[in-house]
Design a protein around this motif. Structure first.
Motif, mmCIF file in Angstrom:
data_model
loop_
_atom_site.group_PDB
_atom_site.id
_atom_site.type_symbol
_atom_site.label_atom_id
_atom_site.label_comp_id
_atom_site.label_asym_id
_atom_site.label_seq_id
_atom_site.Cartn_x
_atom_site.Cartn_y
_atom_site.Cartn_z
ATOM 1 N N ILE A 292 0.923 -1.074 -0.113
ATOM 2 C CA ILE A 292 0.202 0.294 -0.108
ATOM 3 C C ILE A 292 0.838 1.162 0.063
ATOM 4 O O ILE A 292 1.751 1.204 1.036
ATOM 5 C CB ILE A 292 -1.393 0.223 1.489
ATOM 6 C CG1 ILE A 292 -2.005 -1.215 1.887
ATOM 7 C CG2 ILE A 292 -1.885 1.069 1.008
ATOM 8 C CD1 ILE A 292 -2.927 -1.678 2.545
ATOM 9 N N ARG A 293 0.896 2.282 -1.215
ATOM 10 C CA ARG A 293 1.509 3.113 -1.168
ATOM 11 C C ARG A 293 1.289 4.386 -1.202
ATOM 12 O O ARG A 293 -0.433 4.817 -2.138
ATOM 13 C CB ARG A 293 2.562 3.005 -2.290
ATOM 14 C CG ARG A 293 3.655 4.641 -2.097
ATOM 15 C CD ARG A 293 4.134 4.580 -3.527
ATOM 16 N NE ARG A 293 5.247 3.069 -3.286
ATOM 17 C CZ ARG A 293 6.304 2.811 -4.412
ATOM 18 N NH1 ARG A 293 6.032 3.575 -5.212
ATOM 19 N NH2 ARG A 293 7.393 2.521 -3.701
ATOM 20 N N ALA A 294 0.434 5.298 0.225
ATOM 21 C CA ALA A 294 -0.172 6.644 -0.651
ATOM 22 C C ALA A 294 1.277 8.351 -0.562
ATOM 23 O O ALA A 294 2.241 8.056 0.050
ATOM 24 C CB ALA A 294 -0.421 7.079 0.892
ATOM 25 N N ILE B 230 -5.842 6.114 7.177
ATOM 26 C CA ILE B 230 -6.317 4.390 7.514
ATOM 27 C C ILE B 230 -7.813 4.299 6.401
ATOM 28 O O ILE B 230 -7.864 4.038 5.524
ATOM 29 C CB ILE B 230 -6.486 3.284 8.727
ATOM 30 C CG1 ILE B 230 -5.366 2.624 9.259
ATOM 31 C CG2 ILE B 230 -7.600 2.518 8.333
ATOM 32 C CD1 ILE B 230 -5.768 2.658 11.131
ATOM 33 N N ARG B 231 -8.492 5.139 6.778
ATOM 34 C CA ARG B 231 -10.179 5.302 5.885
ATOM 35 C C ARG B 231 -9.541 5.432 4.611
ATOM 36 O O ARG B 231 -10.386 5.635 4.072
ATOM 37 C CB ARG B 231 -10.796 5.889 6.564
ATOM 38 C CG ARG B 231 -11.375 5.709 8.080
ATOM 39 C CD ARG B 231 -12.730 5.856 8.907
ATOM 40 N NE ARG B 231 -13.619 6.057 8.290
ATOM 41 C CZ ARG B 231 -14.447 7.178 7.371
ATOM 42 N NH1 ARG B 231 -13.548 8.273 7.140
ATOM 43 N NH2 ARG B 231 -15.953 6.834 6.838
ATOM 44 N N ALA B 232 -8.635 6.860 4.476
ATOM 45 C CA ALA B 232 -8.104 7.341 3.155
ATOM 46 C C ALA B 232 -7.839 5.921 2.496
ATOM 47 O O ALA B 232 -7.801 6.357 1.377
ATOM 48 C CB ALA B 232 -8.069 8.444 3.257
ATOM 49 N N GLY C 89 -10.148 4.302 0.780
ATOM 50 C CA GLY C 89 -11.095 3.861 0.125
ATOM 51 C C GLY C 89 -12.685 4.611 0.628
ATOM 52 O O GLY C 89 -13.270 4.472 0.227
ATOM 53 N N LEU C 90 -12.288 4.778 2.174
ATOM 54 C CA LEU C 90 -13.282 4.860 3.368
ATOM 55 C C LEU C 90 -13.672 6.517 3.197
ATOM 56 O O LEU C 90 -14.765 6.783 3.317
ATOM 57 C CB LEU C 90 -13.531 3.652 4.253
ATOM 58 C CG LEU C 90 -13.131 2.536 4.778
ATOM 59 C CD1 LEU C 90 -13.357 2.594 5.580
ATOM 60 C CD2 LEU C 90 -14.669 2.325 3.804
ATOM 61 N N ALA C 91 -12.363 7.017 3.148
ATOM 62 C CA ALA C 91 -12.853 8.601 3.127
ATOM 63 C C ALA C 91 -12.510 9.638 1.920
ATOM 64 O O ALA C 91 -11.578 8.863 1.171
ATOM 65 C CB ALA C 91 -11.573 9.522 4.436
ATOM 66 N N LYS C 92 -12.895 10.386 1.961
ATOM 67 C CA LYS C 92 -12.958 10.612 0.250
ATOM 68 C C LYS C 92 -11.506 11.577 0.679
ATOM 69 O O LYS C 92 -11.397 12.186 1.536
ATOM 70 C CB LYS C 92 -13.814 11.980 -0.175
ATOM 71 C CG LYS C 92 -14.071 11.757 -0.964
ATOM 72 C CD LYS C 92 -15.685 12.553 -1.732
ATOM 73 C CE LYS C 92 -15.669 13.483 -2.897
ATOM 74 N NZ LYS C 92 -14.615 12.636 -4.413
ATOM 75 N N ARG C 93 -11.033 11.082 0.104
ATOM 76 C CA ARG C 93 -9.165 12.520 -0.016
ATOM 77 C C ARG C 93 -9.547 13.118 -0.919
ATOM 78 O O ARG C 93 -9.870 13.308 -2.398
ATOM 79 C CB ARG C 93 -8.148 11.147 -0.592
ATOM 80 C CG ARG C 93 -8.130 10.214 -1.874
ATOM 81 C CD ARG C 93 -7.220 9.459 -1.830
ATOM 82 N NE ARG C 93 -7.232 8.939 -3.351
ATOM 83 C CZ ARG C 93 -7.199 7.669 -3.400
ATOM 84 N NH1 ARG C 93 -7.702 6.687 -2.631
ATOM 85 N NH2 ARG C 93 -7.308 7.483 -4.606
ATOM 86 N N GLU C 94 -8.589 14.786 -0.749
ATOM 87 C CA GLU C 94 -8.615 16.325 -1.613
ATOM 88 C C GLU C 94 -8.086 15.894 -2.173
ATOM 89 O O GLU C 94 -8.036 16.733 -3.044
ATOM 90 C CB GLU C 94 -8.820 16.922 -0.559
ATOM 91 C CG GLU C 94 -8.891 18.318 -0.900
ATOM 92 C CD GLU C 94 -8.698 19.690 0.126
ATOM 93 O OE1 GLU C 94 -7.632 19.465 1.055
ATOM 94 O OE2 GLU C 94 -9.473 20.260 0.489
ATOM 95 N N SER C 95 -6.685 15.481 -2.065
ATOM 96 C CA SER C 95 -5.648 15.347 -2.609
ATOM 97 C C SER C 95 -4.545 14.136 -2.909
ATOM 98 O O SER C 95 -5.221 13.323 -2.072
ATOM 99 C CB SER C 95 -4.814 16.494 -2.889
ATOM 100 O OG SER C 95 -4.005 17.076 -1.580
ATOM 101 N N GLY C 96 -3.807 13.411 -3.631
ATOM 102 C CA GLY C 96 -2.755 12.388 -3.336
ATOM 103 C C GLY C 96 -3.490 11.569 -3.913
ATOM 104 O O GLY C 96 -4.694 11.182 -4.650
#
Lengths: 259, 331
Positions: A4-6, A46-48, A51-58
């Motif tokens: 997993i890479r953020a 974690i939620r981002a 994919g459970l929290a909507k991400r703003e960028s990245g």
């Protein structure tokens, strides 16, 4: 095996920037602890990633694939998730509840196979709740329920497990059991990510610690490199006694730092 | 997996469906001897018996089963989806919107000009209601916003109905609207069956296929999504299922309350209490309950026939209170 890479991950909850500019690279065979004070953005991160929290960028790459392009089911098969303080909405039997973990693997309208049931039993056993199999999950104690929910996450049999505060509500014996279990999962080749508040447990068990403060990642590395007096004072606002007990570090908060 | 419901539950419910259906054919205001009924059912019989059985009682029996099944199923599905044991079709405004559509058809005289105007308007209104619900509730999957938006729509539709009663040109028109609001299966024909059946079939198929989603929602929205459930699609299927199915049912029977609320509560203790396990039993149970209630209104001797919705509410509230007291361990 899963990675997993953020990259440059940012999340807003309402107007409040909960996570900003986080880069994180997670690979198989590691037990990674995410630590930080309340409201630091650990759960949101974690939620981002899931994919459970909507991400703003990245971006979030799971096995090198953009997670926004992956179906929920594809993510569910790769990463099992144990949310923090989960509430149960119906009084299901423990066995039924844990069997929900097999859902990402079931075809439409198909029933649990013998193999699925074996996985459910194995998960019940590893979380030390096999004896609660026939009980109703909502009638268990908080600690028992927490272990049943951990069994539910283990039943997915995914190569990665993300557990948000799995030790909350557990007695000291079961805290050690759960950390041993997470460590064994990592040693068997899984990626295990867990949010922790007990710094001694985090330092003792985790291969790597990620320290968050006000939505940003402030340190990432080996436990004793991350947990320095200066950082604990700056991030948590505490003074702490850092000692070694045999091979293990002990981190005991001793007081508030006034600034 | 261990038994998810009592092994005899479905067979017993099917038997009850057959019993209720036979009861609905054989019992009524005009007594028919068993011999005459058997004669008609085997293809013979006298003209009067044929007319009563085939043209009056058979469509009524079919409608009781169809409408009851849809109400029971949609109640079970909504309680599971909203994780709220008080949910039923009227919570999302679907039944009220459909009733408003029917009332509009009556009020503007469209119902007299074309026989399909009333059911069509009811179904369209139910779809509009659900569409408005979508817009109001926004993209969030949260059940709370959905319930709040549903209450707003139900209240608005209720106000529209009251307005039509308020403004209705003469007492006869008001009477007609009133009787529609109380729900009834009186004087229904095969045309009604052909309106309700396809709608209910589509609605039921959409709802019954989502049992697994409802089970996953036991773990909350994050938990369900982390198990691979796409909640946005699930919500779309659920709302369309309720709008089409309940719209079609209300279009032929009028608003009948409490069946959707009570039946899932009666079925739940006979299963493992998971939301998916009560879907099919609630569908069968709803069919039985409504058909029995419809036999009841025919047999209870009153000056004018009791309305079905009145009876279900009168029976439903005590059943609900008993259930409530059991839950609170007062019983």
């Amino acid at each position: 095996m899963v990675t997993i890479r953020a990259q440059g991950l940012a999340v807003r909850l309402g107007r409040h920037p909960a996570v900003s500019g986080v880069d994180l690279d997670l690979g198989p065979g590691q037990l990674v602890g995410i630590i930080g004070p309340n409201g630091a953005g650990k759960s949101t991160l974690i939620r981002a990633m899931l994919g459970l929290a909507k991400r703003e960028s990245g971006t979030v790459l799971i096995d090198g694939l953009d997670s926004e392009r992956l179906s929920r089911r594809a993510i569910a098969r790769r990463v099992a998730y144990l949310p923090q303080g989960q509430t149960l909405h119906w009084p299901l039997a423990v066995e039924r509840l844990v069997a929900l973990g097999r859902m990402p693997h079931l075809g439409p309208l198909s029933r649990l196979s013998a193999q699925d049931e074996a996985q459910v039993d194995a998960a019940l056993k590893r979380a030390d709740v096999l004896h609660l199999k026939g009980r109703v999950a909502t009638e268990l104690s908080g600690g028992e329920r927490a272990r049943v929910l951990l069994a539910r996450a283990l039943a997915v049999g995914a190569p990665a497990l993300i557990a948000d505060e799995p030790l909350a509500a557990l007695d000291p014996g079961h805290q050690i059991d759960v950390m041993d279990l997470l460590k064994a999962e990592a040693r068997a080749g899984s990626l295990v990510v867990t949010v922790l508040h007990d710094l001694s447990m985090a330092a003792r068990y985790c291969d790597r610690l990620v320290l968050m403060d006000r939505g940003a990642l402030v340190a990432d590395g080996a436990p004793l490199d991350v947990l320095t007096q200066a950082r604990l004072a700056r991030v948590y606002g505490i003074s702490a006694c850092i000692q070694s007990h045999g091979d293990w570090p002990l981190i005991l908060p001793t007081g508030r730092v006034k600034d | 997996m261990s038994a998810r419901r009592h092994p005899l539950l479905i067979p017993v419910l099917l038997l009850l469906v057959v019993v209720a259906a036979l009861g609905s054919l054989t019992l009524g205001a005009v007594p028919l001897s068993p011999a005459r009924i058997v004669a008609v059912l085997t293809g013979g019989g006298d003209d009067v018996a044929r007319a009563i059985l085939l043209d009056l009682r058979l469509p009524r029996m079919l409608l009781g089963l169809i409408v009851g099944a849809m109400l029971g199923l949609s109640g079970a599905a909504l309680q599971g989806y909203l994780r709220n044991p008080l949910a039923e079709p009227s919570v999302l405004g679907a039944s009220n919107a459909a009733a408003l559509g029917a009332v509009c058809a009556l009020y503007f005289g469209l119902a007299q000009s074309h026989p399909l105007a009333l059911p069509a308007l009811a179904i369209v209104a139910s779809l509009i209601g659900i569409g408005a619900l979508f817009l109001l509730a926004g993209p969030a999957e949260s059940p709370l916003t959905l319930i709040l938006a549903g209450i707003a729509i139900a209240t608005l539709a209720g106000a529209g109905i009251s307005l039509s009663l308020n403004l209705s040109p003469n007492p006869f028109a008001a009477m007609e609207i009133m009787s529609w609001l109380m729900g009834s299966l009186e004087n229904r024909a095969y045309g009604h069956v052909w309106i309700a059946l396809p709608c209910v079939a589509v609605g039921a198929a959409l709802l019954i296929a989502d049992g697994r989603t409802l089970d996953a929602l036991t773990l909350g929205e994050d938990g369900a999504q982390a198990l691979g459930i796409d909640l946005r699609h699930a919500r779309l299927r659920l709302m369309l299922g309720v709008a089409i199915g309940v719209g079609g049912a209300v279009a032929v029977s009028g608003a009948i309350g409490f069946v959707g609320l009570i039946v899932p509560h009666l079925m739940r203790p006979l299963t493992d209490r998971s939301p998916s396990a009560i879907l099919l039993p609630s569908m069968l149970g709803g069919a039985v309950l409504l058909t029995l209630a419809d036999i009841g209104v025919r047999l209870i001797p009153t000056a004018s026939e009791l309305k079905l919705g009145v009876l279900t509410a009168l029976l439903g509230v005590p059943v609900f209170l008993i259930h409530l007291m059991r839950e609170r361990r007062l019983w």
